[in-house]
Design a protein around this motif. Structure first.
Motif, PDB file in Angstrom:
ATOM      1  N   ALA A   1       0.850  -1.279   0.173  1.00  0.00           N
ATOM      2  CA  ALA A   1      -0.081   0.089   0.186  1.00  0.00           C
ATOM      3  C   ALA A   1       0.732   0.952   0.115  1.00  0.00           C
ATOM      4  O   ALA A   1       0.528   2.306  -0.716  1.00  0.00           O
ATOM      5  CB  ALA A   1      -0.962  -0.175   1.156  1.00  0.00           C
ATOM      6  N   GLN A   2       1.845   1.340   0.708  1.00  0.00           N
ATOM      7  CA  GLN A   2       2.765   2.387   0.876  1.00  0.00           C
ATOM      8  C   GLN A   2       3.535   2.716  -0.636  1.00  0.00           C
ATOM      9  O   GLN A   2       3.443   3.768  -1.010  1.00  0.00           O
ATOM     10  CB  GLN A   2       4.109   2.204   1.804  1.00  0.00           C
ATOM     11  CG  GLN A   2       5.112   3.341   1.987  1.00  0.00           C
ATOM     12  CD  GLN A   2       6.422   2.885   2.552  1.00  0.00           C
ATOM     13  OE1 GLN A   2       6.592   1.762   3.064  1.00  0.00           O
ATOM     14  NE2 GLN A   2       7.408   3.713   2.241  1.00  0.00           N
ATOM     15  N   LEU A   3       3.814   1.812  -1.196  1.00  0.00           N
ATOM     16  CA  LEU A   3       4.340   1.968  -2.441  1.00  0.00           C
ATOM     17  C   LEU A   3       3.339   2.183  -3.630  1.00  0.00           C
ATOM     18  O   LEU A   3       3.886   3.123  -4.468  1.00  0.00           O
ATOM     19  CB  LEU A   3       5.487   0.603  -2.979  1.00  0.00           C
ATOM     20  CG  LEU A   3       6.484   0.299  -2.064  1.00  0.00           C
ATOM     21  CD1 LEU A   3       6.849  -1.194  -2.281  1.00  0.00           C
ATOM     22  CD2 LEU A   3       7.487   1.297  -2.234  1.00  0.00           C
ATOM     23  N   LEU A   4       2.339   1.752  -3.620  1.00  0.00           N
ATOM     24  CA  LEU A   4       1.279   2.222  -4.431  1.00  0.00           C
ATOM     25  C   LEU A   4       1.080   3.510  -4.342  1.00  0.00           C
ATOM     26  O   LEU A   4       0.786   4.383  -5.289  1.00  0.00           O
ATOM     27  CB  LEU A   4       0.197   1.395  -4.258  1.00  0.00           C
ATOM     28  CG  LEU A   4      -0.028  -0.051  -5.112  1.00  0.00           C
ATOM     29  CD1 LEU A   4      -1.203  -0.708  -4.577  1.00  0.00           C
ATOM     30  CD2 LEU A   4       0.074  -0.070  -6.513  1.00  0.00           C
ATOM     31  N   ARG A   5       0.619   4.017  -2.972  1.00  0.00           N
ATOM     32  CA  ARG A   5       0.362   5.362  -2.943  1.00  0.00           C
ATOM     33  C   ARG A   5       1.363   6.576  -3.233  1.00  0.00           C
ATOM     34  O   ARG A   5       1.176   7.391  -3.907  1.00  0.00           O
ATOM     35  CB  ARG A   5       0.184   5.607  -1.333  1.00  0.00           C
ATOM     36  CG  ARG A   5      -1.165   4.944  -1.054  1.00  0.00           C
ATOM     37  CD  ARG A   5      -1.355   4.993   0.533  1.00  0.00           C
ATOM     38  NE  ARG A   5      -2.382   4.128   0.933  1.00  0.00           N
ATOM     39  CZ  ARG A   5      -2.690   3.789   2.194  1.00  0.00           C
ATOM     40  NH1 ARG A   5      -1.649   4.018   3.221  1.00  0.00           N
ATOM     41  NH2 ARG A   5      -3.757   2.880   2.644  1.00  0.00           N
ATOM     42  N   ASN A   6       2.727   6.007  -2.940  1.00  0.00           N
ATOM     43  CA  ASN A   6       3.982   6.798  -3.302  1.00  0.00           C
ATOM     44  C   ASN A   6       4.158   6.923  -4.790  1.00  0.00           C
ATOM     45  O   ASN A   6       4.265   8.115  -5.266  1.00  0.00           O
ATOM     46  CB  ASN A   6       5.258   6.405  -2.544  1.00  0.00           C
ATOM     47  CG  ASN A   6       5.223   6.432  -1.223  1.00  0.00           C
ATOM     48  OD1 ASN A   6       4.576   7.039  -0.396  1.00  0.00           O
ATOM     49  ND2 ASN A   6       6.354   6.068  -0.754  1.00  0.00           N
TER      50      ASN A   6
END
Length: 498
Positions: free
Chosen positions: A74-79
């Motif tokens: 989720a962190q990498l997708l949002r970034n």
């Protein structure tokens, strides 16, 4: 089906998770901030105690918090979706200390390791740390934390809102907050045409030399290294297995976590700056501005903008080189052996000194650092390039919240602190046959009360015929609290006790 060991054996490509179900499961079960720093400029760290709570009640609290934690995926997708691809909304992480695992009773087993089981305060003899009685009076002397909640966001108001919601919820759980540490990343603009960069309170770029184990980050770094003189002499590539391990309580075959160190390090900025000035006068008499900068770099190993001392040629570079080694400086004439970054990232010094076949000994203790500054921000000049508080620099209540992930506390953080930073023989005196004097402890984070071990050898390698001088540099970084934690898998956090 790829097992966890295979996934951790080479850099992870998160974009491949779209077509690789095993990789997607791994990334969705791993907490954020491990593979890649969260990148947010504001954070809050809540330290909890479960004293008086039954194991079932602790498990219920952990499950409730786990439901709101951010996964690596989720962190990498949002970034990726939100320019500038660094600040993509809230990040929430949850960590347990050995005491926290014990509070879960039959619902969880204790992750391996003597250091983790004992806790950081009990390892003070190994680390050279001050006793707990010298830590911050509020919170850190009152008890040992069972858990840590990390909240991060781009905006301070968003962190505060998250924090208030969690504080209100915790009031009905039986858990108690020992202390809350707020983080605020300071920035300086070193080049007019570049973005501001994160710095610690002494004014130096922080976190530049990070191990990379995410494929996408490695690809970008290698493009930058290709433009450097000497290219990738020191590779930034590391295996994820150096920082990530199987979660012993995980609920999926790919469940993983990481050991986590938190240390509150207070910085006496005024004392450090005065010591830098005194060192410049002792070395150069009436130092020019450039010589004063060089004196500070001889303590840290980099200039404030991150330029490595060993590569300094008097010119300001458009980009800071990071693929360098110390191969052309075997006697410490350009960068002293005791300089902070040479002590804690020797980049081939061990291999050369001990004539080893590879750089494994240099690389094995490296940690994935995720620190952030704390305390009131220092005032800046109008263009954001310099601090504007000369003579009024902070001496207390500000510094660095040092945080790092690793696969082993003993082989990572403790080895670095004990055998590198605190070791007066490391790195220039590893081979006694060379007949060199002791290096001295790390002048920034070395912890010792022996005056002789804080005396360092300085040589102005840019001045022909310069004579080495032995000068003392006191310790201006002081431990004020901390603990060892484990970052469990989300599958464990969300199902413990069920």
């Amino acid at each position: 089906m790829a097992d966890l060991a295979a996934i951790l054996d080479e850099p992870v490509s998160w974009t491949a998770a779209a077509t690789d179900a095993d990789l997607r499961t791994f990334l969705s079960d791993l907490q954020a901030n491990i593979l890649k720093g969260h990148g947010r400029s504001h954070a809050a760290h809540l330290f909890l105690t479960f004293d008086g709570m039954a194991p079932g009640a602790v498990a219920a609290l952990v499950r409730a918090m786990g439901a709101h934690c951010t996964s690596a995926y989720a962190q990498l997708l949002r970034n990726r979706r939100n320019p500038p691809y660094l600040d993509g909304g809230p990040v929430r992480c949850f960590f347990l200390s050995a005491r926290g695992y014990r509070a879960l009773g039959p619902h969880a087993g204790l992750p391996a390791g003597e250091a983790f089981a004992a806790g950081m305060a009990a390892r003070r003899e190994v680390l050279g740390d001050p006793e707990r009685a010298r830590w911050d009076r509020v919170g850190w002397r009152d008890g040992e934390p069972d858990a840590l909640i990390l909240l991060a966001n781009a905006h301070p108001a968003a962190v505060t809102e998250d924090l208030e919601i969690i504080e209100s919820w915790l009031n009905g759980t039986g858990a108690r907050i020992l202390v809350i540490e707020r983080g605020l990343q300071q920035h300086r603009r070193f080049r007019p045409d570049a973005d501001p960069e994160g710095v610690e309170h002494f004014g130096y770029v922080d976190g530049r030399s990070q191990p990379l184990f995410l494929r996408e980050d490695l690809d970008r770094e290698r493009q930058a290294l290709a433009a450097e003189p000497g290219g990738e002499a020191w590779s930034p590539a590391f295996k994820p297995s150096q920082f990530i391990v199987a979660d012993p309580n995980g609920r999926t075959p790919h469940a993983a976590g990481s050991y986590f160190v938190f240390r509150k390090l207070e910085q006496d900025v005024r004392g450090f700056n005065a010591a830098e000035d005194a060192l410049a006068r002792a070395l150069f008499g009436k130092p020019t501005a450039q010589q004063s900068d060089r004196a500070g770099a001889m303590v840290v190993g980099r200039f404030e903008d991150g330029t490595p001392l060993t590569l300094h040629d008097g010119e300001r570079r458009q980009a800071v080189p990071n693929g360098f080694t110390y191969a052309d400086d075997p006697k410490g004439a350009k960068c002293p052996f005791h300089a902070h970054i040479r002590k804690t990232n020797p980049r081939g010094d061990i291999r050369r000194e001990l004539k080893l076949p590879d750089d494994a000994a240099d690389r094995a203790p490296i940690m994935a650092r995720r620190g952030i500054t704390y305390g009131a921000p220092r005032p800046m000049s109008a263009d954001g390039s310099e601090f504007a508080d000369a003579g009024r620099e902070p001496q207390h209540d500000s510094g660095l919240l040092f945080m790092a992930y690793m696969a082993s506390l003993e082989a990572g953080f403790e080895f670095t602190q004990r055998s590198w930073a605190n070791n007066p023989s490391f790195v220039g005196n590893l081979n006694p046959a060379a007949g060199r004097p002791s290096t001295g402890v790390d002048p920034v984070i070395g912890q010792t009360a022996t005056a002789a071990e804080r005396a360092h050898r300085y040589l102005d390698g840019h001045t022909p015929g310069a004579v080495p001088k032995t000068l003392s540099f006191e310790n201006f970084v002081h431990l004020k609290g901390g603990e060892y934690f484990f970052a469990p898998s989300l599958s464990f956090l969300r199902s413990v006790g069920l």
